[in-house]
Write a protein that holds these residues in place. Structure first.
Motif, PDB file in Angstrom:
ATOM      1  N   GLY A 126       0.826  -1.196   0.000  1.00  0.00           N
ATOM      2  CA  GLY A 126       0.000   0.000   0.000  1.00  0.00           C
ATOM      3  C   GLY A 126       0.864   1.251   0.000  1.00  0.00           C
ATOM      4  N   SER A 127       0.540   2.187  -0.863  1.00  0.00           N
ATOM      5  CA  SER A 127       1.325   3.415  -0.975  1.00  0.00           C
ATOM      6  C   SER A 127       0.458   4.627  -0.659  1.00  0.00           C
ATOM      7  N   PHE A 128       0.660   5.194   0.520  1.00  0.00           N
ATOM      8  CA  PHE A 128      -0.047   6.429   0.847  1.00  0.00           C
ATOM      9  C   PHE A 128       0.492   7.578  -0.001  1.00  0.00           C
ATOM     10  N   LYS A 129       1.709   7.414  -0.486  1.00  0.00           N
ATOM     11  CA  LYS A 129       2.302   8.416  -1.384  1.00  0.00           C
ATOM     12  C   LYS A 129       1.444   8.586  -2.635  1.00  0.00           C
ATOM     13  N   LEU A 130       0.900   7.497  -3.173  1.00  0.00           N
ATOM     14  CA  LEU A 130       0.033   7.598  -4.336  1.00  0.00           C
ATOM     15  C   LEU A 130      -1.234   8.377  -4.015  1.00  0.00           C
ATOM     16  N   ALA A 131      -1.721   8.221  -2.785  1.00  0.00           N
ATOM     17  CA  ALA A 131      -2.891   8.990  -2.357  1.00  0.00           C
ATOM     18  C   ALA A 131      -2.552  10.479  -2.295  1.00  0.00           C
ATOM     19  N   LEU A 132      -1.349  10.796  -1.835  1.00  0.00           N
ATOM     20  CA  LEU A 132      -0.916  12.195  -1.786  1.00  0.00           C
ATOM     21  C   LEU A 132      -0.706  12.756  -3.187  1.00  0.00           C
ATOM     22  N   GLU A 133      -0.221  11.920  -4.108  1.00  0.00           N
ATOM     23  CA  GLU A 133      -0.069  12.366  -5.493  1.00  0.00           C
ATOM     24  C   GLU A 133      -1.429  12.724  -6.087  1.00  0.00           C
ATOM     25  N   ASP A 134      -2.427  11.908  -5.805  1.00  0.00           N
ATOM     26  CA  ASP A 134      -3.777  12.203  -6.294  1.00  0.00           C
ATOM     27  C   ASP A 134      -4.302  13.500  -5.678  1.00  0.00           C
ATOM     28  N   LEU A 135      -3.979  13.724  -4.412  1.00  0.00           N
ATOM     29  CA  LEU A 135      -4.401  14.959  -3.754  1.00  0.00           C
ATOM     30  C   LEU A 135      -3.734  16.166  -4.408  1.00  0.00           C
ATOM     31  N   CYS A 136      -2.445  16.057  -4.702  1.00  0.00           N
ATOM     32  CA  CYS A 136      -1.741  17.151  -5.391  1.00  0.00           C
ATOM     33  C   CYS A 136      -2.378  17.434  -6.746  1.00  0.00           C
ATOM     34  N   GLN A 137      -2.759  16.369  -7.454  1.00  0.00           N
ATOM     35  CA  GLN A 137      -3.402  16.562  -8.750  1.00  0.00           C
ATOM     36  C   GLN A 137      -4.736  17.287  -8.591  1.00  0.00           C
ATOM     37  N   ALA A 138      -5.474  16.946  -7.540  1.00  0.00           N
ATOM     38  CA  ALA A 138      -6.736  17.639  -7.280  1.00  0.00           C
ATOM     39  C   ALA A 138      -6.492  19.118  -7.010  1.00  0.00           C
ATOM     40  N   TYR A 139      -5.429  19.433  -6.278  1.00  0.00           N
ATOM     41  CA  TYR A 139      -5.091  20.835  -6.025  1.00  0.00           C
ATOM     42  C   TYR A 139      -4.731  21.553  -7.328  1.00  0.00           C
ATOM     43  N   ARG A 140      -3.968  20.877  -8.182  1.00  0.00           N
ATOM     44  CA  ARG A 140      -3.582  21.502  -9.453  1.00  0.00           C
ATOM     45  C   ARG A 140      -4.802  21.746 -10.337  1.00  0.00           C
ATOM     46  N   ASP A 141      -5.683  20.751 -10.384  1.00  0.00           N
ATOM     47  CA  ASP A 141      -6.867  20.869 -11.234  1.00  0.00           C
ATOM     48  C   ASP A 141      -7.849  21.904 -10.695  1.00  0.00           C
ATOM     49  N   ARG A 142      -8.011  21.927  -9.386  1.00  0.00           N
ATOM     50  CA  ARG A 142      -9.029  22.786  -8.779  1.00  0.00           C
ATOM     51  C   ARG A 142      -8.545  24.226  -8.619  1.00  0.00           C
TER      52      ARG A 142
END
Length: 244
Positions: free
Chosen positions: A80-96
């Motif tokens: 399990g990679s929580f880092k991947l979850a953080l990457e998705d969060l960063c993408q949400a910040y970039r998109d939003r």
């Protein structure tokens, strides 16, 4: 705002220049004036099969979590990679928000563990301090699904590096207003729980990923309403007077 050198360099190049070159770019139509958000949190997800001998008998070895999704955030070695979850969060910040949201691993500066014998390196902690210093905002994200071993101490060290510990008489290097801790309601960690009282950094609880994104927007909006250098500087470098 493109000359945030502040004395942080790697291989004779400013760290901020490396960040500008390396981190993922937001949608240009939403770009918010080169606003950089450094996101920190645990990179490893809690896995019951490593913690308990009978963990493999559970329906899922991972904790139900608003950020970590086992179907999306499992690496090739099935960890399990929580880092991947953080990457998705960063993408949400970039998109939003149109900001340059990034993790430390997005910047191609080798750590001591990654560098070869003849390659220059920069320690994990030195990188985190530099990335936090040159960013407009620093977001710490914690939930029960992520293993906080190490990152909790790192957060405290970073804040201490900027002289934010209560009672410290040294000049503050980065305003507290540019930091925020976001955590799930049930999350608890001895090292993280003491940060609000020790460093006076605000903590915000979130329930869902959408809730976290909305509350991050409120945090970023409060920063953007200030002039980027006065009265809320991104970072105040050391001066010759500091050594006197």
């Amino acid at each position: 705002m493109n000359s945030r050198n502040y004395g942080f360099t790697f291989e004779s190049e400013s760290v901020f220049s490396r960040i500008q070159q390396d981190v993922p770019q937001p949608d240009s139509s939403k770009l918010e004036d080169d606003f950089y958000v450094f996101v920190m949190g645990p990179y490893t997800a809690f896995d019951a099969t490593y913690a308990y001998s009978d963990g493999d008998q559970l329906q899922s070895p991972f904790i139900n979590d608003p950020l970590f999704e086992p179907e999306s955030h499992i690496t090739a070695d099935e960890r399990g990679s929580f880092k991947l979850a953080l990457e998705d969060l960063c993408q949400a910040y970039r998109d939003r928000f149109g900001v340059h949201a990034f993790l430390a691993t997005d910047v191609t500066i080798p750590t001591d563990a990654e560098a070869s014998d003849d390659e220059e390196a920069m320690s994990v902690l030195d990188q985190s301090v530099a990335f936090a210093a040159v960013s407009d905002a620093v977001v710490f994200v914690f939930s029960d699904a992520g293993l906080t071993t190490g990152v909790g101490a790192e957060v405290g060290t970073i804040l201490g590096e900027f002289h934010l510990r209560r009672g410290n008489q040294e000049p503050v290097r980065k305003p507290r207003e540019r930091f925020r801790i976001f955590k799930t309601e049930g999350f608890s960690s001895a090292s993280i729980d003491e940060i609000p009282s020790t460093f006076k950094i605000d903590t915000i609880e979130f329930e869902t990923r959408a809730d976290l994104v909305n509350k991050t927007q409120q945090f970023l909006s409060n920063i953007e309403r200030n002039d980027p250098d006065r009265p809320l500087p991104v970072f105040t470098p050391y001066s010759s007077e500091d050594s006197n």
